[in-house]
Design a protein around this motif. Sequence first.
Motif: not given
Ligand code: NAD
Length: 519
Positions: A304, A171-172, A200, A432, A252, A227, A256, A169, A232, A196, A246, A178, A471, A181, A271
């Motif tokens: 991140c 992020p954007f 966005r 991090n 999230a 979705g 998860i 799963i 999720v 998934k 994830f 990712i 990482f 990864w 995260m």
């Molecule tokens: P996000 O959590 O909004 O979305 C990530 C994924 O989770 C998406 O696929 C989304 O569909 C799903 N999702 C979103 N909200 C959810 C919920 N409430 N319940 C279940 N699933 C949900 O994250 P984002 O805005 O796309 O990405 C930005 C975040 O990711 C920042 O906090 C950033 O620090 C973090 N990030 C962390 C790393 C790392 O390696 N630590 C790397 C990249 C991004």
Amino acid sequence: SLFRIATAEVRNIIKRSYNTTNVAPTVKMFIDGKFVDSTATEWIDLHDPATNEIVTRVPKCTQDEMNAAVESSKRAFKTWSQTSILTRQQVMFKLQQIIRANMSEIAKNITKEQGKTLVDAEGDVLRGLQVVEHMCSITSLQLGETLPNIAKDMDTYSYTLPLGVTAGITPFNFPAMIPLWMFPVSITCGNTSIIKPSERDPGATLLLCEMLNEAGCPPGVVNVIHGAHDAVNFICDHPDIRAISFVGSDQAGKYIYERGCRNGKRVQSNMGAKNHGIIMSDANKNATLNQLAGAAFGAAGQRCMALSTAVFVGEAREWIPDLVERAAALKVGPGDKPGVDVGPVISPQSKKRILDLVQSGVEEGAKIVLDGRDIKIEGYDKGNFVGPTILVDVKPSMKCYKEEIFGPVLVVLTADTLDDAIEMINKNPYGNGTAIFTTNGATARKFVNEVDAGQIGVNVPIPVPLPMFSFTGSRGSFWGSEHFYGKQGIKFYTQTKTVTQLWRETDVTHTQAAVAMPT
Ligand code: NAD
């Protein structure tokens, strides 16, 4: 050649993976090696962050569609897990060539859907490609262990074997890196993978799937569903999915992790973050300030590992005006325009959240020394632009310090001593990354030794380890035990089968069964 076919092919993928017959094009799923239309009744609009025009619509896949993805993954696992390791390695070699030949095509899609600059988008692809390159050494990475003569005529050996169906799963903020990864590590170990992507910006994942087809990866080894929450939850709950990777926000990620673990799955959850850069007064001034500005505002702060918090120690605080000057010189605009340093943020909601956090800082007593809140970009009135913004006199009690801003905003604090700066970092719940800028080896060593963060840079602002390492974010930035990629990634996606065998040339002569544990 492979390269030319791929390049021509890739130009058509967006057309093929987006259904262009509708008024607004739609994104397809990737099931069993084919791009398939969803029958979803709910769709998510995907906007170009520079203009807010609709680029495409992303389906919220139905339960039947998601079940079909799992069935395909299960079927493929039966044969893929038994495929020779050299065959799996060959798929990575080919995928490596195809991605490298098409980096700029993938980058264009990333800029359109995510907004980052084209050159930064190529970096996004490259850092993922390096994982594929590392997985080409799977023949060494997946070796087990052996120990002969564990007892008389008895040997023990272990195999490192795949788990089954795994899921990712994403992020954007890194639409290529990712996913890369996740699935290359999973499938090269012999698993199958369901991705998934972020709703966005799923385009890069689909391009990578087309490249997987081209690299000879069999149908079903990777499937893509789309979705938001329902997808999720489906992944967290499906009994045939063994592991979840994830990356994304705290909210999230924690959800998860808890839901997946409760269902007996392995979960690795990367995260949020608040990465501190410590500036000592003996640092090389120009290099440090350049690196700080690049690491705080690059990718519009949506990394991140962005260095979002600067701590100037002692007299180094006199450099703050120079930092402001450097940040003010960065050019803000749409990511596909040459010379742009800072693209738009992902959405109007995200822009609002960023501006609200800046405002909260002002209300709590911080001072804005560079204000990018009202920036206007000619011809792009509707874009989600925020110019580089710097808040000084920030205190650890302020909301703008405690929360991840995830935008082009640098919060600046000061400390009298290195000890005070280290204490501040160690009190912050995130772990991090962090970086120190100094020319003093003993200072650097003390910092590395005492600071409690998972990835540390010494005169390196964004110390993301290459894939031969892992990482290794820690504390509030990571839940799980095995990190992404590198040896830990292999461990996450494999289980150990240990065999103890006894081979004796001749039978024993006695007829007494041993019933006690051997002593
Ligand atoms: P996000 O959590 O909004 O979305 C990530 C994924 O989770 C998406 O696929 C989304 O569909 C799903 N999702 C979103 N909200 C959810 C919920 N409430 N319940 C279940 N699933 C949900 O994250 P984002 O805005 O796309 O990405 C930005 C975040 O990711 C920042 O906090 C950033 O620090 C973090 N990030 C962390 C790393 C790392 O390696 N630590 C790397 C990249 C991004």
